[in-house]
Each structure stands twice: as C-alpha cells, then as structure tokens.
Design an enzyme around this catalytic site. Structure first.
Site, PDB file in Angstrom:
ATOM      1  N   GLU A  38       0.804  -1.043  -0.048  1.00  0.00           N
ATOM      2  CA  GLU A  38      -0.059  -0.127  -0.105  1.00  0.00           C
ATOM      3  C   GLU A  38       1.273   1.645  -0.285  1.00  0.00           C
ATOM      4  O   GLU A  38       1.547   1.145  -0.133  1.00  0.00           O
ATOM      5  CB  GLU A  38      -0.960   0.057   1.391  1.00  0.00           C
ATOM      6  N   LEU A  70      -3.175  -1.720   6.361  1.00  0.00           N
ATOM      7  CA  LEU A  70      -4.056  -0.993   6.448  1.00  0.00           C
ATOM      8  C   LEU A  70      -5.936  -1.342   6.397  1.00  0.00           C
ATOM      9  O   LEU A  70      -5.779  -1.386   5.065  1.00  0.00           O
ATOM     10  CB  LEU A  70      -4.161   0.387   7.270  1.00  0.00           C
TER      11      LEU A  70
END
Length: 289
Positions: free
Chosen positions: A178, A202
């Site tokens: 990410e 996340l």
C-alpha cells in the site's frame, strides 16, 4: 476559538495538554483514527469508530467510552468548531505511567484526544492525477493496527516529497502492499485489483466503500496480492484514503500510467464515490467533474 476533546471534556484547544509520561508520547503506545467531514457531517463514522476500537483492542487498551458515547462527543466537537469540510483526528493512548517498557500495573486511565482540522477536498489533484515513487516496505507486520508508530510511513512520504511526488507506493520484495498513507489499486483487463485486507496493510474505510461501489455497479474486483510487474503493466492505477478519496496515479518512478492522464474506470469510481458522499452527508459544493 478552536476546541478539542480531552478525556471526555471539550476545552479550548490551546489548553489541551498531555503529561510528559503519557505512554503515547514516550512509546507511541496508542492508536489513532481520522474521519472525513463533509457539510459538517462525519462520513462513514460507524466504520471508523469500529476500526478505532478494534485497533485499541488489538494492543490491549480498554477504551474509556462506548462507541455511541464517543460519537456523541465528536458530534458536539464538530458543532463547537463549526467545521464544514475537513477532518477529525483522534487518538487514544494507554495513559500516564512511569516510563517502563512493560505495561503499567494497577489502574491507568487511557488518554483520549480529538480535534478538528479544516481541509478542503483535493479537487485539482483528483482531476489531474498525481505522481508517485516506489519504495521498500520496512514497516512492522501488524499494519492492520492503526498505530501511532508511523516513522517508516513518514520516511516513505518524505522520500516521495523530496522527489516532487504525492505518495510512495510500498512493496515487500515483488509484492505491492500500500502507500505510505493510502491503499493502492490497479486496473487490469477492466478489473479492479487491490491488496487483500490482512496484517500487511491497513483495512481502509475508503477502500471498503470503493469495493462496495464496484460490487453494486457490476465492476469486476479482486482483493489479492499483485506484483510490481502487474503494477508496471496496469491500465490504470489509483489510491484511496479518507483525505484523497479516489486519487488517480498518472506516474510511477517517472513512468507514465495511461499516457499520464486519469483512466476511465478511475473517473467512474470518483463519480460514484461523490454520490456516496452526498447520500450520507448532503450535496457537495465543489465537484471533480
């Protein structure tokens, strides 16, 4: 005058202070959350509160309030600060105790802090797209916890900033994870692909909204690990976060994506996301398209 929430009380922001022995200050022993505000209303508030409480539970912090109690306090804070567009930042730490790596024994009350930030929608970037770089993901293996320990993220974001870029796309070896503060998506053969929500990333609230929009609008989608090769060969790339919403990526390490312009599926998702905001928070004053 601006106000902040500290341990259940709304006070002047200038008076919101924490003790030098607060474990959040000394160890980063706490978690945080950011909620986007549109038209004075919290967007996807229930999902953010759920993640906030789950992060706290994951590091054995007993939350001092219930979700409904905290939501009510945040709504009061919004009214006090008369915030129309921006964010609420909130964090909870293990509390104040003599410095010791072991968790404090006895009764220690967690420290809860929240305050608002004015922040307009980044419309120009969403219209034109942003540049990014690649960097090795050096974070710990519990990225699903929204921890206060953000030093690796800061280093990645700073590296991107120094190269005139908006974001750093992180990878562990060949596998893309990410951004430094965002989730990353690629479009391959008309299908949206993003990393599965596990301990390596996340679980983004905005990401989940996008996945639901894809499902509702018959856009093929996969949650799976994708590689740097797939990223390099993608038809479109975009990122998501509470602040950036659906943000087109038009360049990675100097190489243009989709000839350097936002792709059609990214633009479609931007439009669908705006409609979702309006559904929850009312009509938007400024729009992307």
């Amino acid at each position: 005058m601006e106000f902040a929430l500290l341990n259940g009380d709304i006070i002047q922001r200038s008076e919101a202070k924490v003790d030098v022995e607060d474990r959040g200050y000394q160890f980063g022993d706490g978690v945080y959350e950011v909620i986007r505000i549109y038209n004075g209303k919290m967007f996807t508030v229930e999902q953010h509160l759920e993640r906030f409480f789950k992060s706290a539970e994951s590091i054995a912090i007993s939350f001092p309030y219930t979700k409904p109690q905290l939501k009510e306090m945040l709504e009061e804070l919004l009214v006090k600060n008369n915030l129309a567009t921006g964010t609420i930042y909130m964090q909870v730490t293990r509390g104040i105790a003599p410095r010791n790596h072991v968790f404090p024994t006895g009764k220690v009350t967690p420290t809860l802090l929240a305050y608002t930030i004015k922040a307009e929608r980044p419309l120009e970037n969403m219209k034109s797209g942003v540049k990014t770089i690649l960097t090795e993901d050096i974070r710990w293996l519990r990225c699903d916890i929204k921890s206060l320990n953000l030093l690796p993220n800061l280093l990645a974001k700073q590296k991107a900033s120094e190269q005139g870029c908006f974001e750093a796309i992180q990878h562990r070896g060949q596998d893309v994870t990410e951004g430094s503060l965002s989730n990353v998506f690629i479009v391959k053969n008309g299908e949206v692909i993003t990393h599965e929500s596990n301990h390596l990333i996340l679980k983004g609230i905005t990401k989940d909204v996008i996945l639901k929009l894809c499902s509702k609008n018959h856009i093929p989608v996969q949650e799976r690990t994708f590689t740097l090769t797939e990223l390099n060969e993608a038809e479109e790339v975009f990122l998501s976060s509470s602040i950036s919403e659906v943000m087109p990526i038009i360049e990675i390490d100097g190489k243009k994506v989709n000839a350097g312009i936002p792709g059609p599926l990214t633009l479609k998702l931007q439009n669908l996301f705006e409609k979702e905001i309006e559904k929850q928070c009312g009509v938007l004053v400024g729009k992307i398209i």
